[in-house]
Design a protein around this motif. Structure first.
Motif, PDB file in Angstrom:
ATOM      1  N   UNK A 176      -7.075  10.166  -5.855  1.00  0.00           N
ATOM      2  CA  UNK A 176      -7.424   9.438  -4.800  1.00  0.00           C
ATOM      3  C   UNK A 176      -6.209   9.464  -3.702  1.00  0.00           C
ATOM      4  N   UNK A 177      -5.102   9.528  -4.329  1.00  0.00           N
ATOM      5  CA  UNK A 177      -3.800   9.850  -3.399  1.00  0.00           C
ATOM      6  C   UNK A 177      -3.771  11.171  -2.680  1.00  0.00           C
ATOM      7  N   UNK A 178      -4.246  12.169  -3.454  1.00  0.00           N
ATOM      8  CA  UNK A 178      -4.299  13.484  -2.756  1.00  0.00           C
ATOM      9  C   UNK A 178      -5.643  13.479  -1.840  1.00  0.00           C
ATOM     10  N   UNK A 179      -6.571  12.773  -1.909  1.00  0.00           N
ATOM     11  CA  UNK A 179      -7.627  12.810  -1.212  1.00  0.00           C
ATOM     12  C   UNK A 179      -7.865  11.823   0.090  1.00  0.00           C
ATOM     13  N   UNK A 227       0.814  -1.436  -0.004  1.00  0.00           N
ATOM     14  CA  UNK A 227       0.118   0.059  -0.115  1.00  0.00           C
ATOM     15  C   UNK A 227       0.939   1.251  -0.007  1.00  0.00           C
ATOM     16  N   UNK A 228       2.014   1.351   0.572  1.00  0.00           N
ATOM     17  CA  UNK A 228       2.865   2.449   0.801  1.00  0.00           C
ATOM     18  C   UNK A 228       3.034   3.239  -0.637  1.00  0.00           C
ATOM     19  N   UNK A 283      -4.880   4.276   9.907  1.00  0.00           N
ATOM     20  CA  UNK A 283      -4.138   4.748   8.928  1.00  0.00           C
ATOM     21  C   UNK A 283      -4.663   5.021   7.617  1.00  0.00           C
ATOM     22  N   UNK A 284      -4.729   6.015   7.153  1.00  0.00           N
ATOM     23  CA  UNK A 284      -5.436   6.622   6.104  1.00  0.00           C
ATOM     24  C   UNK A 284      -5.119   5.512   4.772  1.00  0.00           C
ATOM     25  N   UNK A 285      -3.993   5.037   4.755  1.00  0.00           N
ATOM     26  CA  UNK A 285      -4.013   4.264   3.528  1.00  0.00           C
ATOM     27  C   UNK A 285      -4.740   3.123   3.423  1.00  0.00           C
ATOM     28  N   UNK A 286      -4.450   2.309   4.708  1.00  0.00           N
ATOM     29  CA  UNK A 286      -5.333   1.130   4.732  1.00  0.00           C
ATOM     30  C   UNK A 286      -6.779   1.437   4.837  1.00  0.00           C
ATOM     31  N   UNK A 333       0.150   8.222   2.894  1.00  0.00           N
ATOM     32  CA  UNK A 333       0.295   8.420   1.672  1.00  0.00           C
ATOM     33  C   UNK A 333       1.670   9.203   1.472  1.00  0.00           C
ATOM     34  N   UNK A 334       2.110  10.083   2.337  1.00  0.00           N
ATOM     35  CA  UNK A 334       2.934  11.084   2.198  1.00  0.00           C
ATOM     36  C   UNK A 334       4.189  10.594   3.197  1.00  0.00           C
TER      37      UNK A 334
END
Lengths: 925, 297
Positions: free
Chosen positions: A218-221, A208-209, A781-784, A334-335
């Motif tokens: 999507x990455x931005x949001x 996911x990283x 974690x936002x990614x997950x 994401x960052x």
């Protein structure tokens, strides 16, 4: 002082060896009473004195670790690691029979649950995450076992439930987030040129990283919230259409949210309302229990009220998870950790030397164990399919089901429909429309294996013919078995060439041939997995040979294409290997694009002429092959990466276009229409779409233009679009990333593939699966979070999301119930029964914990319930409906599915309002 | 072995923690009655930090709302959580000098107060109420009504309603958020716009005679501030009301505010097993990369 040290050292040794000794006295097989059994509860292990002893000494180790001097502690931990985990537990996890392995897994799970001391836990976890046994990480082995159809799979799931419940960053990093470069660094690498030493190549599963599963937008949001519960709504929409939840409950609305305007008048009774800050006028609640109790009078109140429970549970669980992840090193938003450095389009930024590069190139190709050995072992004998598939069977057995993962990611890329620019839309709509064809069941091979295995277990193997209709099977089989695949492919190509109109039919028939043979061998494989594995320990060479076979198996695609490439290369006079003839794309094309069949056929023709020569036991060819095969992306995980990483940095992009033209020329000269213009096509459609979108946005804008935020936003968006366009352009110039398959890691894909099988799973497996997914959803974690809860159509068609899997399960259920009109009633009955039972259990639990005192705490959501409902005696429970035993697990699975949807919706809603977890990281700096 | 009661949903261990009441109180409070929104603790630093505009969600995510009406039962939950999310966003924005608090009776009514710290309206303390349409977010934009009609070109001199609609001609879900309305209400006092005024007198004065306008504004501010300690206009437990400084009542609260403890719940949960683990060195994506990492091979 010295003597103390010595004493302690000895003591440590004694402890560690003691553990080993005690472990050896544990039963190697557990008597399992029910199929549902999946972990060792206290009630279980207390019956086993040896286990009690072991846990006691583990406790003792914990205690010593806690109080001991750091140096002594590290020594002790070292002893445990080197004296128990590595020499005892690791082999035990790879034992002879499924039962033994299952038992060991259950032990490991129990140990993990029993250890309270972080330092000791760390040792165990690092053993799982970093130790390699026979060049395979323990973790990878464990993940692959989740897919076993035996109880081993269930027990492995339970182990992962424990692992995920630890909220350990390291575990989650390896399971879900990681980018896998670091794994490579731990592995020794032997150059492939003729050496018969093993080298190990792992796929760079950039889970996911790297955010490759997300579009730029999507990455931005990522950090944004789902303000309007759209995820929750999408999940709930998947409820079975005849679902009894909706029988009534429209009346609940007014009581629920829209508080009656006049409700606050009566201020007489002011129980403990929320305490406001003192400087604000605090006038506590008057809307207490009575208002929400209204539900109790409804007929099916349990079904309604239970969503509130889910919400409450979700809030509680999310808060717990946030608290638990407080000490994590990064927010995973994401960052941070930065996605960029793991992105496939930045090759070679941290490559120091050539070996590293080779390393990396190899790593791009296969997610599997690849062991090279002398070419003599290759010995191509395509004479009998049976023999070949047998070999494949043995080979995969040597790998212990690792192939499950390998293919898990692969099927994904088969779904996009060729006609639409956005494949996912097609797939999606196809799925939701309940198309008559079987749904995109991801792990066909798993199903196949499961069924065959089950059948074998039951003593009667019947050939399953329903898989035969799918080209995917063909593909899978092809991959499982290199030579037969090559053979069949060629045959198929010939057939295609002879009569391309009836192509599908021919493919189908060849498939059936292959499948019947491999079907059996797969079954045999399953049966003999462990034994083969074990025996091979002293027959290292033997195993290596098998593994070599396996290499052929897994890389068959690359193999063939490699040949094709060689062919092309000679023709084109050493033009760089074409980025888009990499195996995977070709693979895609043959299935999704009829136009590409031509190309494939061409290659196959060439292949057939060269196969014998190329496969000959020639040392040079062999080593060459290995390298090339590996550098050729077969992209189990991410076929798009190869475009870049398979190339020496900077060399290919420039030559790309010239190669393309040459390729076209070549194809023309051969009388075949090349389809190299299809990229431009895609590009054009994309541009048109962007144009249309813009137009739409502009129209919208005309209504409201005078507010500053919006303008800024619009601007940002346009820029974003430009960026995306740019991205698209550059990537299509690189050879079309649209066929890329970013992967989310074997663990998630295994979970999802098992979830997709919900209807067939046992109750306990389904409970574990949904439980684990809920655990994962609770992570902050936002990614997950965004990956699991997002219900948007992904711009990456290859990425399978939880929602997509649920859509497919929904379709399965609808289809299943359609043919069985008695099901809705049955399910409803079962549902009521289960809900009542659950309610009862909760009360009982509550009662026990309160020592028989029922709390009337209106601050609890169920406080009202408690008041309203006196504890019902057990006899009040509705009787368990008489469900035919064969239908039981399906009926329960359907109920569970609906409840899982509610639970997910609740988590989505609560996640949307949870405080920002990552703000802590901002404030930490 | 264990009789595995199916519906204990034992697959999720965290669920088993349900019955210990001690720790629930923190969250349970707000959940007591299901409809009441949850208000996270506010912290409003004096320095604005609201520069980043909120970008919109992709519209693809909008649910196909209740096509067959089956989802009516969850509709209230959607609305409630939409409003909760809006409120969370407001808190996140940390709007300078603006405080809001949803009403006790309805999540669709928010009480607020705005402190103007400089400019023409300096020292103004204006209480207001935000009314959110019940078909939010698909309806009109929320209304913002000042308790006392402030003398301002964009504020209706009779009803006290601020002309919000000029800024949000069409309320677009995913684009527009309630914090923007609040932000707009604040901006209005610093950057005066006289076009199409609701209060023509104020507009004309501002154009023609700024001095008179200023004095009128000062009067208006004084008027508002003199009514500060009045009972709230709307009878609601959560309505914002001011009272004169009373050490007995306020001192303690003030101290608590200044001695802001990070994560007060930490103490509560000390005994809990779930503590979370990490041996990852910050900046690394390697497991066990911290210095005290265990033996590897």
């Amino acid at each position: 002082m010295n003597s103390v040290c010595v004493f302690v050292c000895v003591c440590g040794q004694v402890l560690a060896t003691g553990l080993s000794g005690l472990y050896s006295s544990l039963p190697t097989r557990l008597q399992v009473y029910s199929e549902d059994w999946h972990c060792l509860d206290p009630a279980d292990w207390q019956q086993v004195p040896a286990l009690v002893h072991f846990l006691h000494s583990l406790d003792f180790c914990s205690a010593v670790t806690k109080v001991a001097h750091p140096s002594i502690r590290s020594q002790l931990l070292g002893y445990i690691y080197d004296g128990f985990l590595v020499p005892v537990l690791a082999p035990a996890l790879h034992k002879l029979t499924v039962e033994e392995v299952m038992t060991t897994t259950a032990y490991l799970d129990l140990f993990l649950r029993s250890i309270s001391e972080p330092a000791l836990l760390q040792i165990f976890l690092s053993f799982i995450l970093l130790h390699t046994h026979d060049n395979v990480y323990i973790l990878d082995t464990l993940v692959s076992r989740v897919n076993t159809p035996f109880q081993l799979g269930t027990v492995s799931l339970a182990l992962f439930r424990t692992l995920i419940g630890l909220f350990c960053e390291d575990v989650m990093l390896q399971l879900v987030f990681r980018s896998a470069w670091q794994r490579l660094k731990n592995i020794c690498f032997y150059p492939a040129g003729g050496s018969n030493e093993p080298h190990v190549v792992f796929c760079p599963c950039r889970y996911l990283i790297p955010c490759s599963h997300l579009s730029r937008r999507q990455r931005r949001s990522l950090k944004q919230r789902d303000c309007y519960s759209s995820s929750a709504a999408s999940f709930l929409l998947l409820m079975p259409s005849w679902c009894p939840v909706y029988l009534h409950s429209t009346n609940a609305r007014s009581e629920h949210i829209h508080w009656p305007k006049g409700a606050g008048r009566n201020r007489q009774n002011t129980p403990e309302g929320p305490k406001k800050d003192a400087h604000l006028n605090s006038c506590p609640s008057d809307l207490s229990v009575s208002d929400s109790v209204g539900y109790c009078r409804a007929s099916d109140f349990l079904m309604d009220v239970n969503y509130l429970h889910y919400l409450w549970d979700a809030r509680h669980t999310i808060a717990n998870a946030q608290r638990a992840c407080r000490f994590w090193s990064a927010p995973y938003d994401g960052t941070d950790p930065p996605a960029q450095e793991f992105r496939p389009d930045t090759p070679g930024d941290d490559i120091e030397d050539e070996e590293e590069l080779i390393h990396r190139i190899k790593s791009d190709s296969i997610f599997s164990l690849v062991i090279t050995s002398p070419p003599s072992a290759l010995s191509p004998t395509p004479s009998s399919l049976e023999a070949v598939s047998n070999r494949a069977g043995r080979a995969s057995s040597a790998l212990e089901l690792e192939w499950d993962d390998i293919f898990a990611g692969q099927d994904l890329c088969l779904s996009p429909s060729p006609s639409l620019p956005n494949g996912s839309e097609a797939a999606e709509s196809g799925r939701s429309k309940l198309s008559p064809t079987p749904p995109q069941v991801l792990p066909l091979h798993i199903q196949e294996m499961q069924r065959t295995a089950t059948k074998l277990v039951h003593g009667s193997y019947v050939e399953e013919s329903e898989f035969l209709d799918d080209v995917q099977v063909y593909d899978l089989v092809a991959r499982k078995d290199a030579k037969s695949a090559v053979l069949e492919r060629m045959r198929a190509a010939n057939q295609k060439a002879s009569g391309s109109s009836s192509k599908g039919l021919h493919v189908g028939s060849t498939t059936s041939t292959v499948l019947t043979t491999t079907g059996k061998t797969v079954m045999e494989t399953v049966n003999s997995i462990m034994s083969t594995r074990r025996r091979s320990e002293d027959e290292g060479r033997d195993e290596r040979r098998k593994s070599t076979d396996y290499e052929i198996t897994t890389t068959s695609e690359g193999y063939r294409n490699d040949e094709a490439n060689n062919e092309l290369e000679t023709i084109l006079e050493r033009v760089e290997p074409p980025p888009f003839t990499n195996s995977f794309n070709v693979e895609n094309h043959i299935i999704t694009k009829s136009g590409d069949c031509d190309e494939e056929r061409l290659q196959l023709k060439q292949n057939s002429e060269n196969t014998t020569r190329q496969m000959g036991p020639n040392q040079n060819t062999q080593s060459d092959l290995c390298l090339d095969t590996n550098s050729l992306p077969n992209g189990h995980c991410e076929p798009q990466t190869p475009h870049v990483s398979a190339n020496p940095p900077g060399s290919k992009a420039t030559k790309n276009s010239s190669f393309l033209s040459q390729y076209c020329e070549l194809m023309h000269s051969l009388g075949v229409e090349p389809d190299c213009d299809d990229m431009d096509d895609h590009h054009e459609t994309f541009q048109r779409r962007v144009q249309a979108l813009r137009q739409k946005l502009k129209e919208e804008d005309e209504f409201s233009t005078d507010f500053l935020w919006e303008e800024a936003e619009e601007e940002g968006e346009t820029m974003e679009e430009e960026e995306e366009k740019e991205e698209e352009r550059s990537s299509s110039a690189n050879g079309g990333r649209r066929h890329g398959v970013p992967c989310t890691g074997p663990f998630i894909s295994v979970l999802l593939s098992r979830l997709e099988n919900l209807l067939e799973n046992s109750i306990s497996v389904n409970l574990l699966l949904t439980g684990i997914l809920v655990q994962l959803v609770s992570y902050p974690q936002p990614l997950l979070r965004s990956f699991l809860l997002s219900t948007e159509l992904h711009s990456q068609p290859s990425v399978r999301t939880l929602h997509q899997v649920l859509v497919s399960v929904h379709a399965q259920i609808e289809r299943y119930v359609e043919d069985r009109p008695d099901y809705p009633a049955l399910v409803t009955q079962a549902w009521r029964f289960l809900l009542a039972k659950d309610q009862d259990c909760k009360f009982r639990e509550c009662l026990e914990s309160q020592g028989g005192f029922i709390v009337l705490d209106p601050s609890l959501p169920n406080g009202s319930l408690k008041k309203a409902l006196p504890l019902p005696p057990l006899s009040v429970l509705p009787p368990c409906p008489s469900i035919p035993p064969h239908a039981k697990s399906r009926v329960f699975a359907i109920v569970l599915f609906a409840e899982f949807l509610k639970e997910l919706a609740a988590f989505a809603q609560e996640q949307s309002i949870a405080p920002d977890w990552w703000e802590e990281f901002e404030s930490r700096d | 072995m264990t009789s595995n009661p199916f519906w204990s949903m034992s697959a999720n261990p965290s669920r088993k923690q349900r019955p210990d009441n001690g720790e629930q109180s923190g969250h349970g409070e707000q959940r007591g009655s299901p409809a009441r929104p949850h208000f996270p603790k506010k912290h409003l630093p004096p320095i604005p930090k609201n520069t980043a505009p909120v970008t919109k969600h992709s519209p693809a995510g909008t649910p196909a709302q209740s096509a067959n009406g089956t989802h009516a039962s969850y509709g209230p939950f959607y609305l409630e959580y939409s409003l909760l999310a809006e409120f969370t966003l407001v808190i996140k924005q940390k709007l300078p000098g603006i405080y809001v608090q949803p009403s006790y009776k309805s999540a669709l009514m928010w009480f607020g107060v705005i402190f103007i710290r400089h400019g023409l309206y300096q020292d103004g303390v204006f209480k207001f109420t935000v009314y959110i349409p019940d078909n939010y977010p698909d309806g009109q934009c929320p209304k913002l009504v000042f308790d006392i009609p402030v003398f301002h070109p964009l504020v209706d001199p009779v009803s006290g309603e601020l002309d919000v609609r000029r800024a949000f001609t069409k309320w677009r879900r995913n684009h527009n958020h309630i914090w923007q309305v609040l932000m707009y209400a604040r901006t209005v006092f610093y950057k005066i716009n006289t076009a199409e005024p609701l209060n023509p007198e104020a507009a004309v004065l501002y154009e023609k005679d700024v001095q008179l306008f200023k004095s009128k504004v000062v009067d208006s501010v004084k008027l508002c501030n003199s009514h500060l300690f009045d009972q709230p206009k709307i009878d609601d437990p959560y309505a914002i009301s001011f009272s004169p400084w009373n050490p007995a009542v306020h001192e303690e609260a003030k101290e608590r505010m200044f001695a802001y403890k990070r994560r007060p719940e930490e103490q509560q949960h000390k005994g809990m097993q779930v503590s979370g683990l990490s041996w990852v060195k910050p900046g690394s994506t390697q497991p066990f990369s911290k210095d005290d990492s265990p033996p590897q091979n």
